[in-house]
Design an enzyme around this catalytic site. Structure first.
Site, mmCIF file in Angstrom:
data_model
loop_
_atom_site.group_PDB
_atom_site.id
_atom_site.type_symbol
_atom_site.label_atom_id
_atom_site.label_comp_id
_atom_site.label_asym_id
_atom_site.label_seq_id
_atom_site.Cartn_x
_atom_site.Cartn_y
_atom_site.Cartn_z
ATOM 1 C CD GLU A 69 -53.098 -9.219 3.195
ATOM 2 O OE1 GLU A 69 -53.752 -10.404 3.940
ATOM 3 O OE2 GLU A 69 -52.455 -8.755 4.151
ATOM 4 C CB THR A 111 -57.162 -12.136 8.121
ATOM 5 O OG1 THR A 111 -56.166 -12.644 8.897
ATOM 6 C CG2 THR A 111 -57.000 -10.567 9.228
ATOM 7 N N GLY A 147 -55.046 -15.197 15.956
ATOM 8 C CA GLY A 147 -54.306 -15.051 17.652
ATOM 9 C C GLY A 147 -53.982 -15.430 18.013
ATOM 10 C CG ASP A 194 -45.298 -16.609 14.018
ATOM 11 O OD1 ASP A 194 -46.319 -17.494 13.625
ATOM 12 O OD2 ASP A 194 -44.776 -15.971 13.126
ATOM 13 C CE LYS A 230 -45.503 -16.853 9.708
ATOM 14 N NZ LYS A 230 -45.810 -16.531 10.453
ATOM 15 C CD1 TRP A 240 -50.002 -12.912 4.741
ATOM 16 C CD2 TRP A 240 -51.016 -12.825 2.090
ATOM 17 N NE1 TRP A 240 -49.915 -11.827 3.373
ATOM 18 C CE2 TRP A 240 -50.697 -11.244 2.619
ATOM 19 C CE3 TRP A 240 -52.308 -14.028 1.135
ATOM 20 C CZ2 TRP A 240 -51.255 -10.566 1.426
ATOM 21 C CZ3 TRP A 240 -52.300 -12.088 0.641
ATOM 22 C CH2 TRP A 240 -51.803 -11.275 0.448
ATOM 23 C CB CYS A 263 -49.083 -1.259 14.402
ATOM 24 S SG CYS A 263 -50.253 -2.360 14.595
ATOM 25 C CG MET A 278 -53.747 5.127 18.277
ATOM 26 S SD MET A 278 -52.106 3.672 18.768
ATOM 27 C CE MET A 278 -52.094 4.430 20.535
HETATM 28 CA CA CA Z 1 -48.126 -16.308 14.301
#
Ligand code: CA
Length: 729
Positions: free
Chosen positions: A119, A214, A230, A353, A380, A442, A657, A696
């Protein structure tokens, strides 16, 4: 206008597509995009270019304030995350233009070690490219040849993956006065020697899990600034500034108030606390600043994009109501001190969100006959905002994608007008546009001052919300929502019916409307670059990088990349040659949950740096075929009750995931394809953490052995239901 992005299929491929289609019930278009990749035609001729000699000495990475402030004096460099502090992602280079873009070919490629998606925006200075990959690793490469100068692997604990919403991605470094700065997924900020890649200092910027990093750091006035993520797991957001030389903390700005009983860190948080109710601090509150920043040196304002509430559900987070500042806001602070100056909240009382962490662009544009210093964002929530960046005054907002949560943004108050018939969804299911994926996420936009247009990688996806009455403390991903049954979810029902799409929208911010747009069969298209050559470049999940006419939207060029491209391209120049570079590696949110859309199997092509120039003749090795044999699943021994229980547990713990309904999005292994040995080790892996070093983690703190067995029964059933005896994959 619409571009036909469908690749040409051979007869054999078409028959395969039809078989997949009948097996999975997916649409032709998305599958045809998938099936074409392994046999994509080579772009270049078979000639191999002679490898030029590597640069004699490694750059000092000596980026200074003077150089960034005067970035247009060296258009051949890419000195900061969005090239300049205003983050326009506009390159003044014009040797590649509409007349010759069709001659673009690969100059070089570089295969990175890490394979979970790319990214990053590379930084290019004095002949060296500094870039990052998944697992927070950093590379310095000769920007002319692709030769590796050094590689830094922070050796992050891979089991930390379970605290990341959307893959172990990293969006890039900052480079400053001989040091390279990277944030790691486990919350560290590390300064590396630009010449050697050796660690100069390393600070832990968070209290640990479930915080993560990130985003790319930014450097302003000898301070390196970093936020974190987070908010899906219950944290309180903040950004922190560190001394570039020593790593010593300079200031910290919390984005939401803490427990009033402990006192407030500053007057802005005391003011913000008046917009909260209940005992929000016990749940974290959220507001993580995980990606976007911009800086105006003249106003000396640092702009920070602030994320969603934690939990999402506002009735739990702040039960007596309130706007919940500074959630979903753009906040302007002083970079010397972190002192609050102004804020604008895009989504008061966020319930969806709807982060405002999306890319922000500073520009001076004419609106109603006045030249305005604006900050622009497509958060968003689906509205494109234009604010006066001197004081945060609301200028205008219009929907750039389908929006149902609010009818409009009131021009007088600058507040969205919520449609309560849509947004009251506690203990009932309600479809809402946009989804938590956002109308834009993003993936950076770009602004071309010549066309006056902002190019938005937009997402048209709804979500079925169903709010809980109270938190379930057992969860990790803990947002106060129920996950709606598969047959009711937007992601499976609507995406497969092709009611969703991806778009490149060329948005006129002065007129607040699209000048033109290109629609793609799937969401998830990559970040944007625009150039003085009147071009726009971006990638797509289906393994292509394209160039468009920035004025008209006409497609002019494309190149097969062998893997989905989500990162934004950049441009630079060395020895009179202009380059277009992109980090190619399918990853991010759609690569995890979106397997039902993209139909990707794991292993969708190697993660690479791809660098193009006019007349480039470099060739990639032949693409690896995606299609492979899947091992036959074991016999189902679970009861229907166990399978149902396992499905519910899967939705709580695994789908973020491993994909909705155990369909991988292509980066994390598809659980329907487990081999016999993996099936035999299932409890050891899920309960015991046998594969924690591969990402994992052990879930024995959340699940007991009986629950893991139920999960296993569900996954076996998904394999049987999907493939039966066909076993095509
Ligand atoms: Ca979020």
């Amino acid at each position: 206008m619409l571009a036909d992005t469908r690749p040409k299929l051979t007869i054999i491929e078409e028959s395969l597509v039809k078989r997949y289609q009948s097996l999975l019930g997916l649409s032709f278009l998305s599958l045809s995009m998938m099936a074409c990749e392994p046999n994509a035609p080579a772009e270049q001729t078979s000639q191999t270019e002679a490898v030029p000699a590597p640069v004699a000495s490694i750059s000092d990475g000596n980026i200074t304030a003077e150089r960034v402030l005067d970035a247009d004096a060296e258009p051949g460099s890419w000195l900061a995350h969005g090239r300049t502090y205003g983050e326009q992602r506009y390159s003044p280079l014009n040797k590649i233009g509409k007349h010759n873009v069709n001659d673009l070919g690969l100059a070089w490629s570089f295969d990175v070690e890490e394979q979970k998606g790319l990214e990053a925006s590379p930084i290019v200075v004095d002949g060296v490219m500094y870039t990052t990959t998944s697992w927070s690793a950093v590379y310095a490469l000769d920007a002319k040849t692709g030769k590796q100068l050094w590689h830094y692997d922070p050796k992050v604990p891979k089991e930390y993956l379970r605290y990341l919403c959307c893959s172990p991605a990293n969006r890039g470094v900052a480079v400053w006065k001989g040091k390279v700065y990277v944030g790691t997924i486990n919350g560290h900020l590390v300064a590396l020697d630009a010449k050697t890649g050796e660690v100069v200092w390393d600070v832990e910027t968070t209290p640990g899990a479930p915080y993560s990093i990130t985003g790319a750091p930014r450097v302003i006035k000898d301070k390196v600034i970093i936020g974190n993520g987070g908010a899906e797991m219950g944290v309180r957001g903040f950004i922190t500034a560190y001394d570039v030389e020593t790593g010593e903390q300079q200031w910290r700005f919390y984005t939401v108030p803490g427990n009033p009983a402990n006192g407030f860190e500053n007057p802005a948080l005391e003011m913000a606390a008046k917009t909260w109710s209940g005992q929000w601090w016990k749940l974290g509150g959220g507001g993580t600043a995980w990606d976007s920043m911009a800086y105006d040196p003249e106003l000396d304002l640092l702009y920070v994009g602030v994320g969603n509430g934690s939990p999402w559900n506002r009735n739990i987070r702040s039960p007596e109501g309130g706007d919940n500042l500074f959630l979903s806001s753009i906040v302007a602070v002083r970079p010397d001190t972190g002192e609050y100056v102004w804020h604008y909240q895009t989504t008061p009382a966020d319930n969806f969100d709807y982060t405002a962490t999306q890319h922000m662009i500073l520009a001076d544009i004419e609106m109603d006959g006045l030249k305005r210093k604006v900050i622009m964002q497509a958060p968003k929530n689906g509205f494109f905002y234009v604010l006066d960046r001197t004081n945060g005054e609301f200028l205008s907002a219009k929907p750039y994608v389908q929006v149902t949560w609010a009818t409009h943004v009131d021009q007088e108050t600058g507040r969205p007008v919520e449609d309560k018939s849509v947004t009251e969804f506690t203990e009932r299911t309600q479809m809402v546009w946009p989804a938590p994926y956002g109308g834009h996420n993003w993936h950076p936009m770009a602004f071309n001052p010549n066309t006056g247009l902002v190019y938005i990688p937009a997402i048209e996806v709804p979500h079925f919300f169903n709010g809980r009455k109270e938190m379930d403390k057992k969860r990790i991903w803990n947002v106060g929502m129920n996950w709606v049954k598969p047959e009711e979810t937007a992601e499976t029902v609507l995406m497969n019916k092709k009611l969703t799409s991806g778009k490149m929208i060329a948005w006129d911010p002065a007129k607040q409307k699209a000048a033109w747009e290109v629609t793609y069969p799937t969401p998830g298209i990559g970040g944007m670059l625009t150039t003085a050559g009147d071009l726009v470049f971006h990638g797509v999940p289906q393994g292509k990088l394209m160039a468009y006419d920035a004025s008209s939207g006409q497609q002019l060029w494309e190149s097969y990349t062998q893997t989905g491209v989500v990162a934004p391209p950049i441009s630079y120049e060395i020895d009179g040659e202009q380059y277009i570079a992109v980090m190619a590696g399918w990853g991010g949110m759609f690569s995890l949950t979106g397997g039902t859309v993209f139909g990707k199997d794991e292993g969708p092509g190697p993660n690479r740096v791809l660098v193009y120039k006019l007349g480039g003749k470099h060739q990639l090795p032949a693409a690896k075929a995606l299609i492979k044999e899947a091992p036959k699943p074991p016999a189902q021994t679970g009861t229907p009750e166990q399978i149902a229980q396992g499905g519910a547990l899967y939705d709580e713990f695994c789908q973020f995931c491993h994909g909705l309904h155990a369909v991988s999005g292509g980066v994390i292994p598809d659980l329907r394809h487990m081999d016999e040995q993996t099936h035999q080790s299932f409890i050891g892996i899920v309960y015991g953490g046998m594969l924690k070093d591969k990402g994992m983690a052990a879930f024995n703190d959340h699940l007991n052995v009986e629950e893991v067995q139920a999960l296993h029964a569900y996954v076996i059933q998904r394999a049987i239901d999907t493939y039966g005896d066909e076993r095509l994959f």
